[in-house]
Design a protein around this motif. Sequence first.
Motif, short mmCIF file in Angstrom:
data_model
loop_
_atom_site.label_atom_id
_atom_site.label_comp_id
_atom_site.label_asym_id
_atom_site.label_seq_id
_atom_site.Cartn_x
_atom_site.Cartn_y
_atom_site.Cartn_z
N THR A 95 -6.65 -56.22 -13.30
CA THR A 95 -5.97 -56.43 -14.68
C THR A 95 -6.32 -57.85 -14.81
O THR A 95 -6.54 -58.79 -14.05
N VAL A 96 -6.78 -58.18 -16.35
CA VAL A 96 -7.15 -59.60 -16.57
C VAL A 96 -6.03 -60.61 -16.42
O VAL A 96 -5.02 -60.56 -16.37
N GLU A 97 -6.79 -61.79 -16.43
CA GLU A 97 -5.77 -63.17 -16.47
C GLU A 97 -4.87 -63.16 -17.42
O GLU A 97 -5.08 -62.77 -18.59
N GLY A 98 -3.51 -63.62 -17.04
CA GLY A 98 -2.40 -63.55 -17.66
C GLY A 98 -1.62 -62.31 -17.77
O GLY A 98 -0.46 -62.26 -18.46
N ASP A 99 -2.09 -61.15 -17.31
CA ASP A 99 -1.63 -59.77 -17.55
C ASP A 99 -1.09 -59.35 -16.26
O ASP A 99 -1.79 -59.46 -15.29
N LEU A 100 0.18 -58.97 -15.92
CA LEU A 100 0.77 -58.61 -14.49
C LEU A 100 1.06 -57.37 -14.42
O LEU A 100 1.37 -56.77 -13.47
N HIS A 101 0.55 -56.46 -15.64
CA HIS A 101 0.69 -55.00 -15.44
C HIS A 101 -0.26 -54.34 -14.54
O HIS A 101 -1.64 -54.86 -14.75
N ASP A 102 0.29 -53.35 -13.81
CA ASP A 102 -0.72 -52.79 -12.76
C ASP A 102 -0.67 -51.38 -12.61
O ASP A 102 -1.56 -50.74 -11.48
N ILE A 103 0.21 -50.83 -13.12
CA ILE A 103 0.40 -49.39 -12.92
C ILE A 103 -0.74 -48.48 -13.27
O ILE A 103 -1.28 -47.71 -12.52
N GLY A 104 -1.27 -48.86 -14.48
CA GLY A 104 -2.32 -48.15 -14.86
C GLY A 104 -3.65 -48.38 -14.27
O GLY A 104 -4.51 -47.49 -14.01
N LYS A 105 -3.65 -49.75 -13.89
CA LYS A 105 -4.88 -50.03 -13.03
C LYS A 105 -4.78 -49.60 -11.66
O LYS A 105 -6.00 -48.96 -11.18
N ASN A 106 -3.76 -49.20 -11.06
CA ASN A 106 -3.62 -48.48 -9.80
C ASN A 106 -3.95 -46.98 -10.05
O ASN A 106 -4.51 -46.49 -9.05
N LEU A 107 -3.55 -46.54 -11.05
CA LEU A 107 -3.92 -44.91 -11.17
C LEU A 107 -5.47 -44.80 -11.38
O LEU A 107 -6.12 -43.84 -10.87
N VAL A 108 -6.08 -45.88 -12.23
CA VAL A 108 -7.49 -45.70 -12.38
C VAL A 108 -8.29 -45.80 -10.81
O VAL A 108 -9.11 -45.31 -10.78
N LYS A 109 -7.92 -46.81 -10.09
CA LYS A 109 -8.35 -46.84 -8.86
C LYS A 109 -8.23 -45.74 -7.84
O LYS A 109 -9.13 -45.29 -7.42
N LEU A 110 -7.22 -45.04 -7.89
CA LEU A 110 -6.70 -43.88 -7.21
C LEU A 110 -7.88 -42.74 -7.68
O LEU A 110 -8.43 -42.02 -6.98
N MET A 111 -8.03 -42.54 -9.04
CA MET A 111 -8.84 -41.44 -9.48
C MET A 111 -10.13 -41.86 -9.18
O MET A 111 -11.01 -40.93 -9.02
N MET A 112 -10.62 -43.13 -9.36
CA MET A 112 -12.09 -43.47 -8.87
C MET A 112 -12.31 -43.33 -7.69
O MET A 112 -13.46 -42.64 -7.23
N GLU A 113 -11.41 -43.56 -6.54
CA GLU A 113 -11.48 -43.33 -5.19
C GLU A 113 -11.56 -41.84 -5.07
O GLU A 113 -12.46 -41.34 -4.11
N GLY A 114 -10.95 -41.04 -5.64
CA GLY A 114 -10.91 -39.57 -5.60
C GLY A 114 -12.25 -39.07 -6.00
O GLY A 114 -12.37 -37.94 -5.43
#
Length: 211
Positions: A95-114
Motif C-alpha cells: 500500500t502506497v505512502e501515507g495509506d495504512l489500509h492493508d486488507i485489500g492488499k493482503n487479499l490480492v497477495k493471497l490470490m496472487m500466491e494462489g
Amino acid sequence: MSVFEDLSLLVQQGKAKEVAEVVHSALDGGATAQQVLDDGLLPGMAVVGERFKNNEVFVPEVMISAKALNVGVEILKPLLVSEGVEPIGRVVICTVEGDLHDIGKNLVKLMMEGVGFDCLDLGADVKAEAIVQAVKEHKAQLVALSAMLTTTMAQMGKVVEALTAAGLRDQVKVMVGGTPITDKYCRDIGADKYAIDAASAADAAQALVGK
C-alpha cells in the motif's frame, strides 16, 4: 474422487487441517509436489476466485480458503525447490505512502500466491524509493500498488515516475487498485493495469507476465 479433487474441495471449504493431512497423503502416495500444487491446491483456489468475482462468496470466505491453501503450499515449498519448480513471477506488493489500509492488499497477495507468484509484501505506507529498491534487489517482474484514499492515490504516479527515473520501467509491469482507483487513472499515471478486485488482480498479473 481423486486425492487432487479432495484437495481442491478442501481448499474451497477452507479446511486447513484436512488440507495438510491430504497433502502429506498425496506425497506419500507418490505424487510430486508440483502435481499436488497444480492439480489439487491451485484449482481449488481458482474456484474460490471465480466465486468471489461472481459475488457468490465474500472476503471472509476467501481469506479462510487462502489460509487453507497456504498451509498446503508451506508443506510443498521445500519439495518444490528440490524439484526445481520456479514461481511464475516475482511481485513487489504494498500500500502506497501515507495509506495504512492493508486488507485489500493482503487479499490480492493471497490470490496472487494462489496462482503461483512469489510475492514480496512491503506492507502499508511504503515510500516510492523502497519500492524501487525492492524491485532491484528481487528482480521483480511486477509491482502491485494499493491505495484506498483519494489523498494517497497520487503516490502511485510517483512510484511509476521513480521506476522510470531508476531505469526500471521497461523491466517491470505496474498494477494498481483500491477504492478510488479507475482504469482511466491507471492510464493517466502510466501504469499497466487496473484491477477491480483481488481475483481479477491475480488474472491480470498472469496476463502481464505472459502466463
